[in-house]
Design a protein around this motif. Structure first.
Motif, mmCIF file in Angstrom:
data_model
loop_
_atom_site.group_PDB
_atom_site.id
_atom_site.type_symbol
_atom_site.label_atom_id
_atom_site.label_comp_id
_atom_site.label_asym_id
_atom_site.label_seq_id
_atom_site.Cartn_x
_atom_site.Cartn_y
_atom_site.Cartn_z
ATOM 1 N N ASP A 80 -0.585 4.180 -1.146
ATOM 2 C CA ASP A 80 -1.676 5.017 -1.647
ATOM 3 C C ASP A 80 -1.928 6.247 -0.781
ATOM 4 O O ASP A 80 -3.050 6.748 -0.698
ATOM 5 C CB ASP A 80 -2.961 4.190 -1.848
ATOM 6 N N SER A 124 -4.903 6.421 2.697
ATOM 7 C CA SER A 124 -4.829 5.056 2.153
ATOM 8 C C SER A 124 -6.131 4.252 2.234
ATOM 9 O O SER A 124 -6.664 3.991 3.317
ATOM 10 C CB SER A 124 -3.723 4.302 2.921
ATOM 11 N N ALA A 161 0.856 -1.191 0.000
ATOM 12 C CA ALA A 161 0.000 0.000 0.000
ATOM 13 C C ALA A 161 0.888 1.236 0.000
ATOM 14 O O ALA A 161 1.584 1.511 0.972
ATOM 15 C CB ALA A 161 -0.902 -0.006 1.232
ATOM 16 N N LEU A 198 2.423 -1.499 4.380
ATOM 17 C CA LEU A 198 2.141 -0.091 4.079
ATOM 18 C C LEU A 198 3.464 0.668 4.059
ATOM 19 O O LEU A 198 4.276 0.516 4.990
ATOM 20 C CB LEU A 198 1.261 0.527 5.175
ATOM 21 N N ILE A 245 -6.277 1.128 1.353
ATOM 22 C CA ILE A 245 -5.911 -0.195 1.882
ATOM 23 C C ILE A 245 -5.946 -0.156 3.414
ATOM 24 O O ILE A 245 -6.473 -1.063 4.059
ATOM 25 C CB ILE A 245 -4.503 -0.616 1.369
#
Ligand SMILES: Cc1cc2nc3c(=O)[nH]c(=O)nc-3n(C[C@H](O)[C@H](O)[C@H](O)COP(=O)(O)OP(=O)(O)OC[C@H]3O[C@@H](n4cnc5c(N)ncnc54)[C@H](O)[C@@H]3O)c2cc1C
Length: 401
Positions: free
Chosen positions: A164, A168, A162, A285, A170
């Motif tokens: 993002d 995030s 992840a 992450l 996720i």
């Protein structure tokens, strides 16, 4: 092992996700990126006009990834850093000359970094892109993770990364907790042209409302990050160019002479977010998805790039099952201290330097004056801003960390 569509699915093709995909290009791993915006979209928020200070340590990582020669065309070297506290005596100056290096760091706009990364990824035949697209659900299995995309397509991978960003998806789908703090401050960014040549100098000026940074850029422009109390940015953003520059001049002073021109202004509310458990079953992450924090010391991307280097190193040494929990544990051991240190020291800086207590003001002034007079302290501070002060991890095999 179950057959999967990919070894690794990277969610988020911003500065951190794209850097990871590039760092892994010479491995046998099959990789795809899922990104909300189309490649080279001018709207992609990761690649806006913010100036990003890249530490010397990050430059070394880009060199080892084979990307520095492309990126360096867009960079301006920081040869000196001038730190001061508005309304108090005491100034510290750091210089590349004293550290025996050509530059303490480099400045590049996020947009230029996007151009370089997108171009570099476009040359990778093996890499698949699902852009524009996004993830709507995920299922974790023992051997793989299954992601469903917006248009209903399902993809499986041994590992999901992840990258993002601070919001995030996720992290939200996993329902992960996070340490959060609203700094109560907002950063205003713009490019400024001053009267005098910046000569590679970066300025960090602490004020009672928050720090002001001016970083050297091409064509004698400076990249401004002006931190104000949240709410105050509304009026400041509405000011005419003339009044904006006058207010900034009042806060920053005349070290660069008259501030002559200002470009487009943007604002970013500043919040801390540190995910509780950045390692999950077959999910990791990294970058802002794992930690986002105040830009006071220009460390966010630099830390994200160290996440990339550490993860790429661990993954490239263990290609059989890239989602193996032991491998993710290795990565977490490697990066957790770094993340904690950067986040804690950034919080300390925010508290210490965004405070108008007269006593703290005097202590700050004395601290800056002492650092200036005490070469080992100066050297330590310079190493820290170059991204070189932390202990080298034991695992170092591939990329320099
Ligand atoms: C004003 C300011 C100044 C800064 N200055 C510096 C500096 O000088 N030095 C420094 O090191 N750092 C700096 N930073 C921090 C730096 O900008 C961030 O650390 C960096 O952008 C993080 O990159 P990222 O790729 O992790 O996240 P992001 O840049 O947020 O990228 C996330 C990507 O994921 C995509 N995405 C989001 N959601 C989804 C989804 N559901 N599905 C698919 N894709 C998705 C987004 O479109 C985006 O491309 C600064 C930050 C600010 C606000």
């Amino acid at each position: 092992m179950a057959q999967t569509d990919f070894d690794i699915l990277i969610v988020g093709g911003g500065m951190v996700g794209a850097s990871l995909a590039y760092a892994l290009r010479n491995t046998s791993l099959t990789i795809a990126i899922i990104e909300s915006f189309a490649p080279n979209s001018a709207q992609q928020p990761s690649y806006d006009d913010r100036g990003i200070a890249i530490s010397y340590g990050s430059q070394c990582i880009f060199e080892s990834m084979g990307l520095w020669s492309q990126l360096s065309h867009y960079c301006t070297a920081i040869t000196d850093i001038h730190v001061s506290d508005r309304g108090h005596f005491g100034v510290t100056r750091l210089s590349a000359h004293d550290e025996n290096v050509a530059a303490l760091g480099q400045v590049v706009t996020a947009r230029s970094m996007g151009i370089v990364l997108n171009h570099a990824l476009a040359q990778q035949d093996k890499l698949e892109l699902f852009c524009p697209n996004s993830v709507t659900s995920l299922i974790q299995n023992t051997d793989y993770v299954e992601l469903t995309l917006k248009e209903g397509q399902q993809l499986t991978a041994k590992l999901v990364v992840a990258a993002d960003g601070a919001q995030s998806t996720i992290r939200q789908l996993l329902n992960l907790g996070a340490l959060t703090r609203d700094y109560g401050q907002t950063a205003i960014t713009a490019n400024i042209t001053p009267e005098y040549p910046h000569q590679g100098r970066a300025f960090e000026r602490f004020t009672d409302a928050g720090p002001i940074a001016l970083l050297p850029m091409s064509d004698n422009r400076c990249s401004l990050v002006w931190t104000v109390k949240s709410g105050d940015e509304v009026e400041i953003l509405k000011l005419s160019d003339h009044d904006f520059l006058a207010q900034l001049q009042d806060r920053f002073g005349y070290r660069l002479g008259q501030l002559m021109q200002v470009g487009q202004r943007n604002s970013y509310p500043l919040k801390l977010m540190q995910a509780d458990q950045p390692i999950q079953q077959r999910i990791v992450l990294i970058g802002n998805a794992a930690h986002s924090f105040h830009p006071i010391a220009g460390q966010g991307f630099n830390l994200g790039l160290r996440d990339v280097a550490a993860l790429a190193d661990v993954l490239s040494n263990q290609p059989e099952d890239c989602g193996d929990p032991r491998l993710l544990h290795d990565y977490a051991q490697w990066q957790q201290d770094d993340q904690d240190n950067v986040i804690n020291s950034t919080g300390l800086l925010v508290d210490l330097f965004s405070n108008n207590s007269p006593l703290l003001g005097h202590l700050r002034g004395a601290g800056l004056a002492l650092v200036e007079l005490f070469p080992p302290a100066k050297h330590w501070l310079a190493k820290k801003s170059m991204g070189l002060a932390r202990k080298q991890p034991k695992l170092g095999r591939g990329l320099p960390l």
